[in-house]
Scaffold this motif. Structure first.
Motif, PDB file in Angstrom:
ATOM      1  N   SER A 102      55.526  44.922  99.511  1.00 33.03           N
ATOM      2  CA  SER A 102      54.625  43.433  99.519  1.00 33.03           C
ATOM      3  C   SER A 102      54.195  43.008 101.532  1.00 33.03           C
ATOM      4  N   GLY A 105      50.828  45.514 100.320  1.00 35.21           N
ATOM      5  CA  GLY A 105      49.382  44.946  99.930  1.00 35.21           C
ATOM      6  C   GLY A 105      48.979  44.303 100.698  1.00 35.21           C
ATOM      7  N   GLN A 106      50.089  43.098 101.672  1.00 33.69           N
ATOM      8  CA  GLN A 106      49.263  43.320 103.000  1.00 33.69           C
ATOM      9  C   GLN A 106      48.522  43.659 103.908  1.00 33.69           C
ATOM     10  N   ALA A 109      45.458  44.856 101.679  1.00 36.21           N
ATOM     11  CA  ALA A 109      44.429  43.602 101.106  1.00 36.21           C
ATOM     12  C   ALA A 109      43.813  43.689 102.398  1.00 36.21           C
ATOM     13  N   GLN A 148      51.075  43.453  91.843  1.00 41.87           N
ATOM     14  CA  GLN A 148      50.140  42.185  91.988  1.00 41.87           C
ATOM     15  C   GLN A 148      48.705  42.056  93.240  1.00 41.87           C
ATOM     16  N   GLY A 149      47.678  41.750  93.773  1.00 41.39           N
ATOM     17  CA  GLY A 149      46.611  41.351  94.436  1.00 41.39           C
ATOM     18  C   GLY A 149      46.817  42.874  94.406  1.00 41.39           C
TER      19      GLY A 149
END
Length: 393
Positions: A102, A105-106, A109, A148-149
């Motif tokens: 996570s 991913g943050q 992004a 995801q993302g």
């Protein structure tokens, strides 16, 4: 349903006596975009804990010793799945992998990462193979975990680690031949081999990456007490010169702006310097290249022989001892992402352009109920960075 239809197609290929390696050559994979002035990639390693179930304590502590005393040959996978250290890690490691995915991913992004470079240990504790259990692990620990993302469309350029080869050739075949068909984001070349090369191409620059299986260079993995000794490691150790020649020839033919050696084990390390990798590193030094590796469960930067060694092995269970608790041993360690209490989870990004490579180390704040083991005031900023300006030759 889509995954099962792919597996059905694989079965048809076998019935038609078409090898998986031949089919992989025709399979179109997801790849990084071409033509960017700056391309950002994430370097990630030692992450694949999710879905591993150790053997029961009764078996490991009571039954296994009796079987060994009776002279029964114990499969390496069974021995490895009773490893007391990894058993003690697994619950925390699974949670840490999820939290770190996570976090990655943050960050990605925010930075617009367009690809990921893996440095191995994709599936603890004993890899995966072409069985129902292996398929389920692949779906849970990678396809589902990184979906995801920013992960949804980003390709991963893969590499094997020591945990990936415990099952031997069947484990290698799954990652090099089956996985690229199962999910097109999983890149492992077109030959179905554990060593391969690929290029990332920008507006006015090119980066050549050569992936090798460093497991094939370690004589310790051939000892009869090693869980890594099997027909695959024996054969690839005997033929290790093939990978040395592959690296040398690929770098010699490449006119790329940047050249990278991508492998699992570290030639430069705060835990174990794998000096048997010297024939590979000598070629990198000759071409002003860069080494990317994992294996040590932490983040680090080493500089020796005018060469940068980038360690990114902290996406699963971090271990402070692998980075000597943050204390440099000699002048070669420029950064170690650890302290006396913990190493930090995290990863490395590389912003590649014609002029330079901007290397940034993102370390996650390790805040838990009992305290902050590795405080990072603002972990969406890099904790450490440096630039590479010397082009490859």
């Amino acid at each position: 349903m889509r995954s099962w239809s792919r597996l059905s197609f694989l079965a048809l290929l076998v019935l038609e006596e078409i090898t998986l390696a031949e089919y992989v050559r025709t399979k179109k994979s997801t790849v990084a975009p071409v033509g960017a002035e700056v391309l950002t990639v994430g370097v990630i390693g030692d992450y694949g804990w999710t879905g591993w179930t150790p053997s029961p304590p009764h078996f490991c502590l009571e039954v296994l010793p009796e079987l060994q005393a009776a002279g029964l040959v114990i499969p390496n996978e069974v021995l490895n799945d009773c490893d007391p250290g990894d058993i003690s890690f697994v619950n925390n490691a699974t949670a840490l992998q999820l939290d770190t995915s996570s976090y990655i991913g943050q960050v990605c992004a925010m930075k617009n990462c367009t690809a990921f470079v893996s440095v191995g240990d994709n599936f603890y504790d004993s890899g995966i193979d072409f069985t129902t259990g292996g398929i389920q692990r692949f779906q849970e620990a990678w396809v589902g975990m990184y979906s995801q993302g920013i992960f949804e469309t980003a390709p991963w350029y893969q590499c094997l680690g020591n945990h990936d080869i415990v099952k031997g050739q069947s484990g290698v075949d799954f990652q090099t031949k089956v996985a690229p068909i199962y999910d097109p984001r999983w890149n492992f070349g077109t030959q179905g081999l554990p060593y391969w090369t690929y290029d990332l191409m920008g507006k006015d620059w090119t980066a050549t990456f050569v992936v090798v299986d460093s497991d094939c260079f370690l004589s310790s993995y051939l000892k009869n007490t090693s869980v890594y000794v099997n027909p695959y490691t024996e054969a690839c150790y005997a033929a290790r010169q093939t990978q040395v020649d592959f690296l040398a020839n690929t770098f010699a033919k490449s006119t790329a702006t940047w050249k990278f050696l991508q492998l699992h084990h570290g030639y430069m390390s705060s835990a174990t310097n794998e000096t048997e990798l010297a024939p590979l590193v000598e070629i990198v030094v000759q071409h002003n290249g860069v080494v990317l590796n994992g294996h040590d469960h932490c983040l680090g930067h080493y500089y020796a022989n005018n060469t940068n060694f980038i360690l990114s092995g902290a996406a699963g269970y971090p271990q402070a001892g692998d980075c000597n608790y943050g204390i440099p041993l000699g002048p070669y360690a420029k950064f170690l992402g650890a302290n006396p209490m913990s190493a930090a989870n995290g990863f490395v990004t590389m912003d590649i352009s014609k002029q330079f490579i901007n290397v940034e180390y993102y370390l996650r704040d390790m805040q838990f109920e009992d305290g902050d083991l590795y405080p990072v005031p603002y972990d969406l900023h890099p904790s450490y960075s440096f630039q590479i300006t010397q082009h490859a030759t």
